[in-house]
Motif scaffolding. Sequence first.
Motif, mmCIF file in Angstrom:
data_model
loop_
_atom_site.group_PDB
_atom_site.id
_atom_site.type_symbol
_atom_site.label_atom_id
_atom_site.label_comp_id
_atom_site.label_asym_id
_atom_site.label_seq_id
_atom_site.Cartn_x
_atom_site.Cartn_y
_atom_site.Cartn_z
ATOM 1 N N ALA A 1 -61.113 19.052 67.523
ATOM 2 C CA ALA A 1 -60.118 18.378 66.688
ATOM 3 C C ALA A 1 -59.084 19.399 66.231
ATOM 4 O O ALA A 1 -59.411 20.572 66.030
ATOM 5 N N PRO A 2 -57.844 18.988 66.075
ATOM 6 C CA PRO A 2 -56.851 19.909 65.519
ATOM 7 C C PRO A 2 -57.177 20.261 64.067
ATOM 8 O O PRO A 2 -57.756 19.445 63.345
ATOM 9 N N VAL A 3 -56.827 21.486 63.670
ATOM 10 C CA VAL A 3 -57.061 21.892 62.279
ATOM 11 C C VAL A 3 -55.853 21.470 61.427
ATOM 12 O O VAL A 3 -54.775 21.194 61.965
ATOM 13 N N PRO A 4 -56.027 21.434 60.106
ATOM 14 C CA PRO A 4 -54.942 20.939 59.244
ATOM 15 C C PRO A 4 -53.603 21.646 59.444
ATOM 16 O O PRO A 4 -52.547 20.990 59.414
ATOM 17 N N ASP A 5 -53.598 22.974 59.674
ATOM 18 C CA ASP A 5 -52.326 23.669 59.893
ATOM 19 C C ASP A 5 -51.628 23.180 61.156
ATOM 20 O O ASP A 5 -50.402 23.046 61.187
ATOM 21 N N GLU A 6 -52.403 22.967 62.194
ATOM 22 C CA GLU A 6 -51.816 22.471 63.448
ATOM 23 C C GLU A 6 -51.217 21.086 63.240
ATOM 24 O O GLU A 6 -50.110 20.790 63.709
ATOM 25 N N ILE A 7 -51.932 20.260 62.512
ATOM 26 C CA ILE A 7 -51.431 18.904 62.243
ATOM 27 C C ILE A 7 -50.156 18.986 61.396
ATOM 28 O O ILE A 7 -49.164 18.314 61.675
ATOM 29 N N ALA A 8 -50.172 19.838 60.381
ATOM 30 C CA ALA A 8 -49.006 19.947 59.487
ATOM 31 C C ALA A 8 -47.777 20.446 60.246
ATOM 32 O O ALA A 8 -46.666 19.947 60.055
ATOM 33 N N LEU A 9 -47.972 21.431 61.131
ATOM 34 C CA LEU A 9 -46.844 21.983 61.876
ATOM 35 C C LEU A 9 -46.311 21.001 62.912
ATOM 36 O O LEU A 9 -45.163 21.092 63.335
ATOM 37 N N CYS A 10 -47.152 20.076 63.345
ATOM 38 C CA CYS A 10 -46.780 19.139 64.407
ATOM 39 C C CYS A 10 -46.332 17.783 63.872
ATOM 40 O O CYS A 10 -45.722 17.010 64.589
ATOM 41 N N ARG A 11 -46.610 17.495 62.602
ATOM 42 C CA ARG A 11 -46.471 16.113 62.174
ATOM 43 C C ARG A 11 -45.025 15.618 62.158
ATOM 44 O O ARG A 11 -44.758 14.425 62.273
ATOM 45 N N GLY A 12 -44.075 16.543 62.045
ATOM 46 C CA GLY A 12 -42.668 16.145 62.112
ATOM 47 C C GLY A 12 -42.352 15.419 63.411
ATOM 48 O O GLY A 12 -41.521 14.506 63.437
ATOM 49 N N TYR A 13 -43.011 15.825 64.476
ATOM 50 C CA TYR A 13 -42.747 15.182 65.772
ATOM 51 C C TYR A 13 -43.204 13.726 65.767
ATOM 52 O O TYR A 13 -42.458 12.833 66.153
ATOM 53 N N VAL A 14 -44.433 13.499 65.360
ATOM 54 C CA VAL A 14 -44.937 12.125 65.437
ATOM 55 C C VAL A 14 -44.209 11.240 64.422
ATOM 56 O O VAL A 14 -43.936 10.075 64.678
#
Length: 274
Positions: free
Chosen positions: A170-183
């Motif tokens: 699973a992605p970790v919270p930092d990865e999700i936070a850095l990527c969430r602008g895209y989704v």
Amino acid sequence: MKKEIRNLAGDLKKLISAGSEEDFMIPAKPARADAAAAVSAEPVLQPAPPQITKPQTAAPATATEPAESYTLESIAKQILSCQRCALGATRIKAVPGEGNPKARLMFIGEGPGYEEDRQGRPFVGKAGQLLDKIIAAMGFKREEVFIANMVKCHPMIDPQDPEKRGNDRAPVPDEIALCRGYVERQINAVGPDYIVALGGVAAKSLIRDAKSLSAIRGKIYDLELSSVQLAKPVKILATYHPAALLRNPGWKKDTWADLKILLADMGRTPPSAV
Ligand code: URA
Ligand code: URA
């Protein structure tokens, strides 16, 4: 492989047959979260402007952007060259997402796995085959909906061993936070009426008062975004991830019950369940 597909088809039949008439007795007004409560419980997430491409750099805390400044194509282009987090260094292909650019219904999963990393397309492995069946059972074609993930690059347990199967995490919270602008931008670009969050990662990221998937699945919430302004109201419902259903076939019945709540709110009757 043929056998797997046959098994999946058999599983789906069961999933569909679980959708008997009594399962259609859905309360007229599905429970709806208090949007204000959801917002107040929202963790402070850093906005993730995609134009920042420096690896491992925390996004600056800028104000939310206006909704209209991007297209699916421009978002995908930024994703394909993104190095915001360490996953950019180990991916084969980034997986922006795909589908109908004007979809009424959007599915959001966790992140690419082995097969998705190689094809650059979302949900094309085993979990994807089950998702295809679920979409069909709901009365949609895969091309009619839009399919994306919370993170766009393959999170691996051991990045040194990219050819290993079962190396997904699973992605970790930092990865999700850095990527969430895209989704979030993809949601605005597509402008769906409804989103299905597949699994705990998407559910807990997108539904802000979410403590666990079991606490929130099967209920319709009003979506709130954190890095951009939401262009139009979107409803979101969480259910189990298809990969979780492959491990726990007993949850398919619950998944189908969740999805029927969404379909009822959409004013649709799933053709395969009647
Ligand atoms: N699992 C996900 O969450 N997303 C994919 O694209 C494939 C598997
Ligand atoms: N099943 C899932 O797929 N995710 C959770 O978070 C809990 C149960």
